[in-house]
Scaffold this active site. Structure first.
Site, mmCIF file in Angstrom:
data_model
loop_
_atom_site.group_PDB
_atom_site.id
_atom_site.type_symbol
_atom_site.label_atom_id
_atom_site.label_comp_id
_atom_site.label_asym_id
_atom_site.label_seq_id
_atom_site.Cartn_x
_atom_site.Cartn_y
_atom_site.Cartn_z
ATOM 1 N N GLY A 124 1.295 -1.397 0.144
ATOM 2 C CA GLY A 124 0.297 -0.097 0.195
ATOM 3 C C GLY A 124 0.807 1.416 0.488
ATOM 4 O O GLY A 124 2.119 1.264 -0.001
ATOM 5 N N LYS A 142 -12.819 -7.171 9.733
ATOM 6 C CA LYS A 142 -12.145 -8.357 9.577
ATOM 7 C C LYS A 142 -10.945 -8.304 9.841
ATOM 8 O O LYS A 142 -9.886 -8.652 11.025
ATOM 9 C CB LYS A 142 -12.597 -9.272 8.084
ATOM 10 C CG LYS A 142 -13.610 -10.693 8.370
ATOM 11 C CD LYS A 142 -14.035 -10.927 7.354
ATOM 12 C CE LYS A 142 -13.188 -12.012 7.322
ATOM 13 N NZ LYS A 142 -13.408 -13.089 6.135
ATOM 14 N N ALA A 180 -0.083 -0.071 13.108
ATOM 15 C CA ALA A 180 -0.750 1.099 12.236
ATOM 16 C C ALA A 180 -2.000 1.896 12.926
ATOM 17 O O ALA A 180 -3.434 0.666 12.335
ATOM 18 C CB ALA A 180 -0.482 0.918 10.966
ATOM 19 N N TYR A 221 -14.683 1.671 9.832
ATOM 20 C CA TYR A 221 -12.849 1.817 10.284
ATOM 21 C C TYR A 221 -12.809 2.300 11.609
ATOM 22 O O TYR A 221 -11.883 2.175 11.566
ATOM 23 C CB TYR A 221 -13.258 2.431 9.114
ATOM 24 C CG TYR A 221 -10.725 3.149 8.920
ATOM 25 C CD1 TYR A 221 -10.260 2.289 8.603
ATOM 26 C CD2 TYR A 221 -10.866 4.692 9.451
ATOM 27 C CE1 TYR A 221 -9.108 2.412 8.407
ATOM 28 C CE2 TYR A 221 -9.166 4.948 9.204
ATOM 29 C CZ TYR A 221 -8.654 3.703 8.691
ATOM 30 O OH TYR A 221 -7.701 4.516 8.971
HETATM 31 P P1 NAD Z 1 -3.331 1.912 1.414
HETATM 32 O O1 NAD Z 1 -4.663 1.029 0.794
HETATM 33 O O2 NAD Z 1 -2.663 1.960 0.541
HETATM 34 O O3 NAD Z 1 -2.789 0.603 1.878
HETATM 35 C C1 NAD Z 1 -3.759 -0.768 3.128
HETATM 36 C C2 NAD Z 1 -2.919 -2.053 2.609
HETATM 37 O O4 NAD Z 1 -3.284 -3.111 2.958
HETATM 38 C C3 NAD Z 1 -2.909 -2.399 0.995
HETATM 39 O O5 NAD Z 1 -1.452 -2.795 -0.131
HETATM 40 C C4 NAD Z 1 -4.293 -3.611 1.004
HETATM 41 O O6 NAD Z 1 -4.283 -4.589 -0.375
HETATM 42 C C5 NAD Z 1 -4.085 -4.339 2.050
HETATM 43 N N1 NAD Z 1 -4.448 -5.282 2.856
HETATM 44 C C6 NAD Z 1 -5.885 -4.536 3.408
HETATM 45 N N2 NAD Z 1 -7.019 -5.970 3.383
HETATM 46 C C7 NAD Z 1 -5.394 -7.032 3.934
HETATM 47 C C8 NAD Z 1 -6.345 -8.255 3.897
HETATM 48 N N3 NAD Z 1 -6.708 -8.272 5.029
HETATM 49 N N4 NAD Z 1 -4.237 -8.808 4.421
HETATM 50 C C9 NAD Z 1 -3.589 -8.713 3.581
HETATM 51 N N5 NAD Z 1 -3.381 -7.376 2.846
HETATM 52 C C10 NAD Z 1 -4.511 -6.255 3.630
HETATM 53 O O7 NAD Z 1 -3.590 2.543 2.954
HETATM 54 P P2 NAD Z 1 -2.731 3.318 3.292
HETATM 55 O O8 NAD Z 1 -3.055 4.432 2.950
HETATM 56 O O9 NAD Z 1 -1.071 3.195 2.908
HETATM 57 O O10 NAD Z 1 -2.904 3.187 5.298
HETATM 58 C C11 NAD Z 1 -1.952 1.666 5.205
HETATM 59 C C12 NAD Z 1 -2.050 1.686 6.893
HETATM 60 O O11 NAD Z 1 -2.748 3.357 7.292
HETATM 61 C C13 NAD Z 1 -3.285 1.113 7.434
HETATM 62 O O12 NAD Z 1 -4.094 0.597 8.391
HETATM 63 C C14 NAD Z 1 -4.660 2.456 7.649
HETATM 64 O O13 NAD Z 1 -5.346 2.258 8.489
HETATM 65 C C15 NAD Z 1 -3.555 3.215 8.399
HETATM 66 N N6 NAD Z 1 -3.604 4.944 8.332
HETATM 67 C C16 NAD Z 1 -3.468 5.597 7.130
HETATM 68 C C17 NAD Z 1 -3.498 7.039 6.778
HETATM 69 C C18 NAD Z 1 -3.132 7.824 5.993
HETATM 70 O O14 NAD Z 1 -3.718 9.180 5.782
HETATM 71 N N7 NAD Z 1 -2.669 7.684 4.493
HETATM 72 C C19 NAD Z 1 -4.121 8.257 8.371
HETATM 73 C C20 NAD Z 1 -4.164 6.698 9.353
HETATM 74 C C21 NAD Z 1 -4.372 5.715 9.308
#
Ligand code: NAD
Length: 313
Positions: free
Chosen positions: A11, A92, A115, A146
């Protein structure tokens, strides 16, 4: 050489973390089912012998052979479009996925970093939000999938720490932006950049007085790494406290892109937070961390990256 597992490593944030931990001399195992991630985010790492990718849904049992020192659990849909499209998967991965990742940390004796998110504060009744605030979340609203998944994940992390003695960290991540973020994920910042570069109207929801605070990705990754290496078990906010109204922000993007776009209003989505600003006193005190990039500097770098990647907007 130490080994780190990053769930959600394909991600936006996870792929930057893969880069960071490899540059710190670690072996990195990226586990991702590509639900919302993109293999392109990590394709530059495939020739690196210290990097491996496992396509796996972390809500199922995770088996990785050998020694593991760090597990960073980033797997989860993260943007409103994604978690509204995948509500059950979001619940989940926050519950079963966190359970499986913590189980692996217990088996390996690894340090675990969760995270989490500023969304645990919901539509906050105090401003700015510090780590002692318990939040204002609507469990049965559409966004609850969420917010509650992450609140449960924090709770489970603390239970594994207290009951099983797992060495844990919790980062509460505030809005982050930068190269590799998806432009169509429903968040204001990528939507505005994409609309401005196409000279299309910028869609502001509500009256535009709601505020957001945006952190550039390089600062976020440094903050997360500092927390991983620290001794702090309780949650730490990482974000940029520079706050701006959504209308002010739309105007800033129009200016920075030199766009001819106008601003149009749409109804505010349900339970949209009215204010959002991190109190980062704890990160400053405990980690000696604070952001180095202003929002405008980060935006310039991001807009350049979007233009240079020649992505289809
Ligand atoms: P993103 O969607 O780019 O990355 C999340 C990744 O998790 C994706 O690659 C997805 O394919 C993978 N994923 C989802 N469900 C899965 C599963 N069951 N098994 C394996 N892989 C799975 O999102 P991001 O922006 O990079 O966010 C990453 C983390 O940071 C998340 O946990 C998110 O809640 C947290 N977060 C991000 C932000 C932000 O501003 N980007 C803010 C707060 C929290």
């Amino acid at each position: 050489m130490k080994t780190a597992i990053i769930t959600g490593g394909a991600g936006f944030l996870g792929s930057h973390l893969c880069d960071k931990l490899l540059s710190e001399g670690m072996k990195v195992v990226c586990i991702d089912n590509l639900l919302t991630g993109n293999i392109e985010n990590i394709s530059h790492l495939f020739l690196n012998e210290n990097f491996s990718f496992v396509k796996h849904d972390v809500t199922n049992f995770i088996h990785i052979p050998g020694k593991v020192e760090y597990i960073l659990h980033f797997a989860s849909p993260a943007s409103p479009n994604d978690y509204l499209n995948y509500p059950i998967q979001t619940l989940k991965v926050g519950s079963l996925g966190t359970h499986k990742a913590l189980g692996l940390a217990k088996e390996k004796g690894a340090r675990f970093l969760l995270a989490s998110t500023s969304e645990v504060y919901g539509d906050p009744l105090i401003h700015p939000q510090d780590e002692n605030y318990w939040g204002n979340v609507n469990s049965v609203g559409p966004r609850g999938v969420y917010d509650e998944a992450k609140r449960f994940a924090e709770s489970l992390t603390m239970a594994y720490h207290r009951y099983h003695g797992v060495d844990t960290r919790i980062v509460r991540i505030f809005n982050t932006f930068g190269p590799r973020m998806r432009l169509n994920d429903g968040r204001a910042l990528p939507a505005f950049i994409s609309q401005a570069l196409k000279n299309e109207p910028l869609s502001v929801f509500g009256d535009g007085s709601q505020t957001r605070s945006f952190c550039y990705v390089d600062d976020m990754i440094e903050g997360i790494f500092s927390l991983l290496m620290s001794d702090e078990v309780y949650p730490v906010n990482i974000g940029n406290p520079e706050e701006i109204s959504i209308t002010g922000f739309a105007k800033e993007i129009i200016e920075l892109t030199g766009s001819k776009s106008e601003i149009v209003s749409f109804p505010l989505p349900e339970d949209d937070p009215k204010v959002r600003q991190p109190d980062i006193s704890k990160a400053k005190k405990v980690l000696g961390w604070e952001p180095k990039f202003t929002r405008r500097e980060g935006l310039r770098l991001t807009i350049d990256a979007v233009i240079n990647a020649k992505v289809t907007l």
